[in-house]
Scaffold this motif. Structure first.
Motif, mmCIF file in Angstrom:
data_model
loop_
_atom_site.group_PDB
_atom_site.id
_atom_site.type_symbol
_atom_site.label_atom_id
_atom_site.label_comp_id
_atom_site.label_asym_id
_atom_site.label_seq_id
_atom_site.Cartn_x
_atom_site.Cartn_y
_atom_site.Cartn_z
ATOM 1 N N ARG A 159 0.835 -1.211 0.000
ATOM 2 C CA ARG A 159 0.000 0.000 0.000
ATOM 3 C C ARG A 159 0.866 1.256 0.000
ATOM 4 N NH1 ARG A 159 -5.268 1.483 2.102
ATOM 5 N NH2 ARG A 159 -5.241 3.693 2.603
ATOM 6 N N LYS A 160 1.909 1.273 0.820
ATOM 7 C CA LYS A 160 2.771 2.445 0.932
ATOM 8 C C LYS A 160 3.474 2.742 -0.391
ATOM 9 C CE LYS A 160 6.577 4.373 3.657
ATOM 10 N NZ LYS A 160 7.536 4.123 4.752
ATOM 11 N N ILE A 161 4.008 1.709 -1.037
ATOM 12 C CA ILE A 161 4.729 1.914 -2.298
ATOM 13 C C ILE A 161 3.771 2.388 -3.392
ATOM 14 C CG2 ILE A 161 6.049 0.744 -4.112
ATOM 15 C CD1 ILE A 161 7.190 -1.086 -1.943
ATOM 16 N N LEU A 162 2.565 1.854 -3.410
ATOM 17 C CA LEU A 162 1.587 2.276 -4.419
ATOM 18 C C LEU A 162 1.251 3.759 -4.297
ATOM 19 C CD1 LEU A 162 -0.896 -0.734 -4.438
ATOM 20 C CD2 LEU A 162 0.345 0.129 -6.416
ATOM 21 N N GLN A 163 1.213 4.259 -3.064
ATOM 22 C CA GLN A 163 0.741 5.632 -2.836
ATOM 23 C C GLN A 163 1.852 6.654 -2.666
ATOM 24 O OE1 GLN A 163 -3.412 5.705 -0.702
ATOM 25 N NE2 GLN A 163 -1.988 4.627 0.584
ATOM 26 N N GLU A 164 3.094 6.231 -2.702
ATOM 27 C CA GLU A 164 4.150 7.166 -2.298
ATOM 28 C C GLU A 164 4.304 8.363 -3.234
ATOM 29 O OE1 GLU A 164 7.775 4.457 -4.215
ATOM 30 O OE2 GLU A 164 7.638 4.766 -2.053
ATOM 31 N N ASP A 165 3.928 8.246 -4.512
ATOM 32 C CA ASP A 165 4.046 9.400 -5.398
ATOM 33 C C ASP A 165 2.764 10.221 -5.473
ATOM 34 O OD1 ASP A 165 2.395 7.812 -6.866
ATOM 35 O OD2 ASP A 165 3.735 7.590 -8.589
ATOM 36 N N LYS A 166 1.759 9.870 -4.656
ATOM 37 C CA LYS A 166 0.505 10.616 -4.515
ATOM 38 C C LYS A 166 -0.360 10.615 -5.779
ATOM 39 C CE LYS A 166 1.526 11.727 -0.328
ATOM 40 N NZ LYS A 166 0.819 11.141 0.792
ATOM 41 N N LYS A 167 0.047 9.857 -6.796
ATOM 42 C CA LYS A 167 -0.782 9.771 -7.993
ATOM 43 C C LYS A 167 -1.716 8.568 -7.943
ATOM 44 C CE LYS A 167 2.717 11.957 -10.912
ATOM 45 N NZ LYS A 167 3.655 11.773 -12.046
ATOM 46 N N PHE A 168 -1.584 7.798 -6.870
ATOM 47 C CA PHE A 168 -2.403 6.606 -6.721
ATOM 48 C C PHE A 168 -3.089 6.636 -5.361
ATOM 49 C CE2 PHE A 168 0.769 5.616 -9.812
ATOM 50 C CZ PHE A 168 0.139 4.816 -10.741
ATOM 51 N N ALA A 169 -4.373 6.307 -5.351
ATOM 52 C CA ALA A 169 -5.141 6.263 -4.101
ATOM 53 C C ALA A 169 -5.747 4.872 -3.947
ATOM 54 C CB ALA A 169 -6.244 7.314 -4.119
ATOM 55 N N ILE A 170 -5.655 4.325 -2.742
ATOM 56 C CA ILE A 170 -6.155 2.975 -2.482
ATOM 57 C C ILE A 170 -7.578 3.034 -1.958
ATOM 58 C CG2 ILE A 170 -5.819 0.843 -1.186
ATOM 59 C CD1 ILE A 170 -3.630 1.383 -3.192
ATOM 60 N N ARG A 171 -8.445 2.244 -2.553
ATOM 61 C CA ARG A 171 -9.811 2.065 -2.044
ATOM 62 C C ARG A 171 -9.801 0.785 -1.227
ATOM 63 N NH1 ARG A 171 -14.372 0.582 -0.484
ATOM 64 N NH2 ARG A 171 -16.345 1.067 -1.521
ATOM 65 N N ASP A 172 -9.838 0.932 0.113
ATOM 66 C CA ASP A 172 -9.761 -0.215 1.014
ATOM 67 C C ASP A 172 -11.143 -0.852 1.174
ATOM 68 O OD1 ASP A 172 -7.255 0.425 3.566
ATOM 69 O OD2 ASP A 172 -7.198 -0.770 1.765
ATOM 70 N N PRO A 173 -11.228 -2.179 1.127
ATOM 71 C CA PRO A 173 -12.528 -2.818 1.294
ATOM 72 C C PRO A 173 -12.962 -2.944 2.735
ATOM 73 C CG PRO A 173 -10.862 -4.483 0.971
ATOM 74 C CD PRO A 173 -10.173 -3.142 0.861
ATOM 75 N N ALA A 174 -12.025 -2.806 3.683
ATOM 76 C CA ALA A 174 -12.321 -3.049 5.100
ATOM 77 C C ALA A 174 -13.066 -4.384 5.218
ATOM 78 C CB ALA A 174 -13.114 -1.890 5.687
ATOM 79 N N ASP A 175 -14.213 -4.395 5.887
ATOM 80 C CA ASP A 175 -14.942 -5.654 6.048
ATOM 81 C C ASP A 175 -16.231 -5.658 5.226
ATOM 82 O OD1 ASP A 175 -16.172 -3.702 7.457
ATOM 83 O OD2 ASP A 175 -16.439 -4.856 9.304
ATOM 84 N N GLU A 176 -16.205 -4.974 4.058
ATOM 85 C CA GLU A 176 -17.385 -4.921 3.208
ATOM 86 C C GLU A 176 -17.682 -6.300 2.612
ATOM 87 O OE1 GLU A 176 -16.575 -0.368 1.593
ATOM 88 O OE2 GLU A 176 -15.991 -2.095 0.411
ATOM 89 N N SER A 177 -18.923 -6.472 2.208
ATOM 90 C CA SER A 177 -19.306 -7.723 1.569
ATOM 91 C C SER A 177 -18.677 -7.813 0.182
ATOM 92 C CB SER A 177 -20.829 -7.809 1.432
ATOM 93 O OG SER A 177 -21.288 -6.895 0.450
ATOM 94 N N PHE A 178 -18.596 -9.019 -0.338
ATOM 95 C CA PHE A 178 -18.008 -9.233 -1.658
ATOM 96 C C PHE A 178 -18.812 -8.513 -2.742
ATOM 97 C CE2 PHE A 178 -17.389 -12.244 -5.371
ATOM 98 C CZ PHE A 178 -16.150 -11.726 -5.709
ATOM 99 N N GLU A 179 -20.141 -8.459 -2.609
ATOM 100 C CA GLU A 179 -20.980 -7.779 -3.601
ATOM 101 C C GLU A 179 -20.683 -6.288 -3.636
ATOM 102 O OE1 GLU A 179 -22.931 -9.150 -5.916
ATOM 103 O OE2 GLU A 179 -22.110 -11.028 -5.145
ATOM 104 N N ILE A 180 -20.511 -5.676 -2.466
ATOM 105 C CA ILE A 180 -20.172 -4.246 -2.411
ATOM 106 C C ILE A 180 -18.794 -4.023 -3.008
ATOM 107 C CG2 ILE A 180 -19.660 -2.317 -0.857
ATOM 108 C CD1 ILE A 180 -21.819 -3.379 1.009
ATOM 109 N N GLN A 181 -17.866 -4.927 -2.731
ATOM 110 C CA GLN A 181 -16.517 -4.809 -3.281
ATOM 111 C C GLN A 181 -16.542 -4.842 -4.808
ATOM 112 O OE1 GLN A 181 -14.267 -7.956 -1.474
ATOM 113 N NE2 GLN A 181 -14.375 -7.084 0.574
#
Length: 481
Positions: free
Chosen positions: A369-391
């Motif tokens: 996650r850190k490497i993906l976001q380090e240049d600030k051009k990428f944002a992570i959408r975290d699923p947390a504990d959402e259902s698979f359908e919502i994901q």
């Protein structure tokens, strides 16, 4: 790279808050924002002209609200009035930042804006939470900046008339955003015309009094409809086609059996269906005056009856039910706009699948996650504990998707998520923590759809794999994929 301009209006008594906030406003944390600071005015420059020039070209204006701010004649006359005027004209976005308690009774134009933290919890009372609030403000500003640049990119692509896929998508987005008319059919019966008139009167009230204002105009209006209905059927069809081409939805009124069997009703419906073919815009609603009119569907031509019964319908003269259907259409429209807009965004959204219960604290996932976001051009959408359908639905809002495969070795879990990426037509990648299972590399080589999903095998491939992922994603975006 395109940047948006940020202007901060503040009282000099609140300079300490500004200096603290500057720690959160920098090229690394806000790569899409050009921040103008009044200390950039050099000797010999007219400071008032510089402030006026930068305020008038700002895309985002922050108001640092305090009693000193509100009581400053210069701010009130030269900055606040200009900022609010440009905000209401859609030329900029104004965001109040509440620094200290103050009296805002005479400033409804400020209180109705979305401010941070809130009027009741200003920064002066934040204590140890102050940095958290500053970081939330930074996140909000970045989101506004991203949306502004996305709209600019869409407008530029829409202006290119080369028939390319990206240009056509941009034009579709512009049309979805800017089409603000609803066609309301002209019934043949007095009952249908009465329903029509009552609906238009209610819409006029919604436009005038609803907050936020109801966005749609009904066409044709009452007077224009009176003109059209007195023309021949062929002339009516020409006028109605012109109007329907300007509309996003069409409401077909049947106030009596006379309407269902009239040439007017059939003609208007057929025109709408023809225009709907190949378009995401025209959506049809069937509005029937009551149950007896609904039963009257059985008296019309079988093929026509089947088509009408497939339309979203409202039975009865409850106009709110019609508005509710339109609201549902609007939700679907916004989802379509978000999906189509993703390639034009300066920030690439990445959805990350992972087993929240088992892998939330996984060191490799956190590094990914850190490497993906380090240049600030990428944002992570975290699923947390959402259902698979919502994901699965959330993937549609993103540019790409990652599967982090850690301690969970259930191949069903793994393949379901891979399939969700493939069926969404999103670019995807898999990162595997092989420390828990020595045979993981073989499993990946065997199970991953290697031609469509990039694989990163553990710690040794992490940095190079993420670089490859970013490069491939950018190439796909450049190709309009």
């Amino acid at each position: 790279m395109e940047k948006v301009k940020l202007f901060i209006s503040y009282a000099h008594a609140d300079r300490e808050y500004l200096n603290e906030f500057y720690k959160f406003l920098n090229d690394s944390d806000c790569p899409n924002i050009d921040i103008w600071k009044d200390n950039e005015i050099t000797l010999g420059q007219e400071w008032n002209d510089q402030i006026e020039r930068n305020l008038n070209c700002a895309d985002i204006v922050l108001l640092f609200i305090s009693q000193d701010f509100l009581k400053s004649p210069y701010i009130k006359n030269n900055e606040l009035s200009v900022a609010l005027k440009r905000h209401h004209e859609g030329q900029s976005t104004v965001i109040p930042i509440f620094l200290r308690y103050c009296v805002l009774n005479n400033y409804p134009e400020i209180t109705k804006l979305q401010g941070y933290p809130t009027i009741d919890t200003p920064l002066a009372e934040a204590g140890v939470k102050k940095d958290r609030y500053f970081s939330e403000i930074q996140e909000k500003i970045n989101e506004v900046a991203k949306n502004i640049i996305t709209k600019i990119n869409i407008a530029r692509s829409a202006a290119v008339d080369n028939g390319g896929e990206q240009s056509n998508v941009a034009k579709e987005i512009e049309q979805l955003r800017n089409t603000k008319k609803i066609f309301l059919s002209i019934p043949a019966s007095p009952e249908g015309l009465a329903m029509r008139r009552a609906f238009i009167v209610e819409v006029e009230g919604k436009i005038k009094y609803d907050k936020p204002q109801w966005p749609y105009e009904i066409v044709p209006g009452i007077l224009q409809a009176d003109e059209i209905k007195n023309k021949s059927l062929s002339e009516q069809e020409k006028d109605i086609e012109i109007l329907m081409n300007q509309c996003i939805y069409a409401i077909h009124i049947a106030g009596s059996p006379e309407d269902l069997n009239s040439d007017k009703f059939k003609s208007q419906y057929k025109q709408s269906v023809r225009l709907k073919t190949g378009s995401t815009l025209i959506r049809n609603i069937l509005w029937l005056a009551g149950p007896t009119i609904k039963d009257g569907l059985d008296t019309i031509d079988e093929a026509f009856k089947i088509k009408l019964k497939m339309l979203p319908s409202v039975v009865g003269e409850d106009r709110q039910a019609v508005f509710n259907l339109i609201e549902g259409f609007d939700v679907a429209k916004e989802q379509t706009i978000n999906h189509l807009s993703a390639p034009f965004s300066p920030v690439k959204k990445i959805f990350m699948f992972y087993d929240f219960e088992n892998d939330n604290e996984n060191d490799l996932r956190i590094r990914l996650r850190k490497i993906l976001q380090e240049d600030k051009k990428f944002a992570i959408r975290d699923p947390a504990d959402e259902s698979f359908e919502i994901q699965k639905k959330a993937i549609e809002e993103c540019n790409a998707a990652f599967i982090f495969y850690g301690t969970n070795s259930d191949s069903i879990w793994y393949k379901m998520r891979e399939r969700a990426i493939l069926t969404s037509n999103k670019f995807g990648a898999v990162c595997v923590d092989g420390r828990e299972e020595p045979e993981m590399e073989k499993k990946i080589d065997r199970d991953v759809s290697v031609n469509e999903i990039l694989s990163i095998k553990g710690e040794k491939e992490l940095e190079a794999g993420v670089l490859a992922f970013k490069k491939l994603l950018q190439e796909k975006q450049n190709q309009g994929g």
